[in-house]
Scaffold this motif. Structure first.
Motif, mmCIF file in Angstrom:
data_model
loop_
_atom_site.group_PDB
_atom_site.id
_atom_site.type_symbol
_atom_site.label_atom_id
_atom_site.label_comp_id
_atom_site.label_asym_id
_atom_site.label_seq_id
_atom_site.Cartn_x
_atom_site.Cartn_y
_atom_site.Cartn_z
ATOM 1 N N VAL A 44 -68.941 2.017 -20.384
ATOM 2 C CA VAL A 44 -68.451 2.788 -19.249
ATOM 3 C C VAL A 44 -67.178 3.515 -19.656
ATOM 4 C CG1 VAL A 44 -67.202 0.807 -18.312
ATOM 5 C CG2 VAL A 44 -67.810 2.716 -16.813
ATOM 6 N N ALA A 45 -67.093 4.767 -19.246
ATOM 7 C CA ALA A 45 -65.942 5.597 -19.592
ATOM 8 C C ALA A 45 -65.115 5.893 -18.357
ATOM 9 C CB ALA A 45 -66.399 6.894 -20.230
ATOM 10 N N SER A 46 -63.820 5.833 -18.525
ATOM 11 C CA SER A 46 -62.925 6.262 -17.458
ATOM 12 C C SER A 46 -62.159 7.473 -17.945
ATOM 13 C CB SER A 46 -61.961 5.145 -17.079
ATOM 14 O OG SER A 46 -61.170 4.787 -18.196
ATOM 15 N N GLY A 47 -61.735 8.288 -17.008
ATOM 16 C CA GLY A 47 -61.045 9.504 -17.390
ATOM 17 C C GLY A 47 -61.864 10.723 -17.022
ATOM 18 N N ARG A 48 -61.322 11.851 -17.329
ATOM 19 C CA ARG A 48 -61.951 13.097 -16.925
ATOM 20 C C ARG A 48 -62.986 13.581 -17.920
ATOM 21 N NH1 ARG A 48 -56.738 16.726 -14.977
ATOM 22 N NH2 ARG A 48 -56.043 15.318 -13.304
ATOM 23 N N SER A 49 -63.865 14.378 -17.415
ATOM 24 C CA SER A 49 -64.749 15.191 -18.252
ATOM 25 C C SER A 49 -65.645 14.380 -19.177
ATOM 26 C CB SER A 49 -63.927 16.185 -19.088
ATOM 27 O OG SER A 49 -63.133 16.985 -18.259
ATOM 28 N N PHE A 50 -66.119 13.246 -18.696
ATOM 29 C CA PHE A 50 -67.025 12.446 -19.534
ATOM 30 C C PHE A 50 -68.205 13.278 -19.986
ATOM 31 C CE2 PHE A 50 -69.303 8.909 -21.156
ATOM 32 C CZ PHE A 50 -70.624 9.034 -20.737
ATOM 33 N N SER A 51 -68.728 14.099 -19.119
ATOM 34 C CA SER A 51 -69.936 14.857 -19.445
ATOM 35 C C SER A 51 -69.708 15.899 -20.525
ATOM 36 C CB SER A 51 -70.495 15.531 -18.193
ATOM 37 O OG SER A 51 -69.548 16.439 -17.653
ATOM 38 N N ASN A 76 -74.456 10.776 -16.917
ATOM 39 C CA ASN A 76 -73.161 11.426 -16.700
ATOM 40 C C ASN A 76 -72.635 11.226 -15.284
ATOM 41 O OD1 ASN A 76 -72.994 12.317 -19.337
ATOM 42 N ND2 ASN A 76 -73.803 14.358 -18.890
ATOM 43 N N ALA A 77 -73.516 10.997 -14.347
ATOM 44 C CA ALA A 77 -73.080 10.755 -12.972
ATOM 45 C C ALA A 77 -72.346 9.429 -12.842
ATOM 46 C CB ALA A 77 -74.268 10.795 -12.022
ATOM 47 N N LYS A 78 -72.676 8.500 -13.733
ATOM 48 C CA LYS A 78 -72.066 7.166 -13.696
ATOM 49 C C LYS A 78 -71.067 6.949 -14.818
ATOM 50 C CE LYS A 78 -76.074 4.963 -11.534
ATOM 51 N NZ LYS A 78 -77.097 3.887 -11.659
ATOM 52 N N ASN A 79 -70.847 7.960 -15.643
ATOM 53 C CA ASN A 79 -69.948 7.833 -16.804
ATOM 54 C C ASN A 79 -70.387 6.691 -17.722
ATOM 55 O OD1 ASN A 79 -68.500 9.900 -15.656
ATOM 56 N ND2 ASN A 79 -66.526 8.869 -15.765
ATOM 57 N N MET A 80 -71.676 6.599 -17.955
ATOM 58 C CA MET A 80 -72.223 5.498 -18.736
ATOM 59 C C MET A 80 -73.017 6.020 -19.930
ATOM 60 S SD MET A 80 -71.418 2.588 -17.228
ATOM 61 C CE MET A 80 -72.586 1.454 -17.970
ATOM 62 N N VAL A 81 -72.971 5.259 -21.005
ATOM 63 C CA VAL A 81 -73.852 5.477 -22.144
ATOM 64 C C VAL A 81 -74.442 4.122 -22.515
ATOM 65 C CG1 VAL A 81 -72.000 5.248 -23.859
ATOM 66 C CG2 VAL A 81 -74.072 6.502 -24.437
ATOM 67 N N TYR A 82 -75.693 4.135 -22.948
ATOM 68 C CA TYR A 82 -76.421 2.905 -23.202
ATOM 69 C C TYR A 82 -77.005 2.912 -24.615
ATOM 70 C CZ TYR A 82 -76.374 3.058 -18.097
ATOM 71 O OH TYR A 82 -75.987 3.148 -16.787
ATOM 72 N N LEU A 83 -77.242 1.700 -25.123
ATOM 73 C CA LEU A 83 -77.972 1.548 -26.371
ATOM 74 C C LEU A 83 -78.985 0.433 -26.159
ATOM 75 C CD1 LEU A 83 -78.184 2.576 -29.311
ATOM 76 C CD2 LEU A 83 -76.804 0.592 -29.969
#
Length: 128
Positions: free
Chosen positions: A23-30, A74-81
């Motif tokens: 999970v990412a916090s901060g701006r402009s994750f997308s 990108n809506a959830k600021n998440m990346v998965y593996l």
């Protein structure tokens, strides 16, 4: 500034599966490309997988192709593996990373020096 927090690591038997989340916090994750790297004891950090800012392109290290899948929301600021058919040699600390620069090749995405922000890592241990 972006802060990244990984989760989902653990101990599984060979042949099993795990799903790592970041999970990412901060701006402009997308606007960031995202990558997963891993580091085993006594070894250098190595590239595992990457995904472009839109999710339209993905890249994988050869040894994980067909077994691992990287995705993002990108809506959830998440990346998965998603990791399947795990092997003892997959044992490592897995790191999530974010890259500001735009890459146009797999080589670029695989370069640890092209990533600007890193998480603390999550341990993945595969028993034989």
């Amino acid at each position: 500034q972006v802060q990244l927090v990984e989760s989902g690591g653990g101990l599984v038997q060979a042949g099993g599966s795990l799903r790592l989340s970041c999970v990412a916090s901060g701006r402009s994750f997308s606007s960031y490309a995202m990558g997963w790297f891993r580091q085993a004891p006594g070894k250098e950090r190595e590239f595992v997988a990457a995904i472009t800012w839109s999710g339209g392109n993905t890249y994988y290290e050869d040894s994980v192709k067909g077994r691992f899948t990287i995705s993002r929301d990108n809506a959830k600021n998440m990346v998965y593996l998603e990791m399947n058919s795990l092997k003892p040699e997959d044992t490592a600390v897995y790191y999530c990373a974010a890259a500001i620069r735009r890459c146009y090749s797999a080589t670029c995405y695989a370069n640890v020096d092209n990533y600007d922000y890193w998480g603390q890592g999550t341990q993945v241990t595969i028993s034989s």
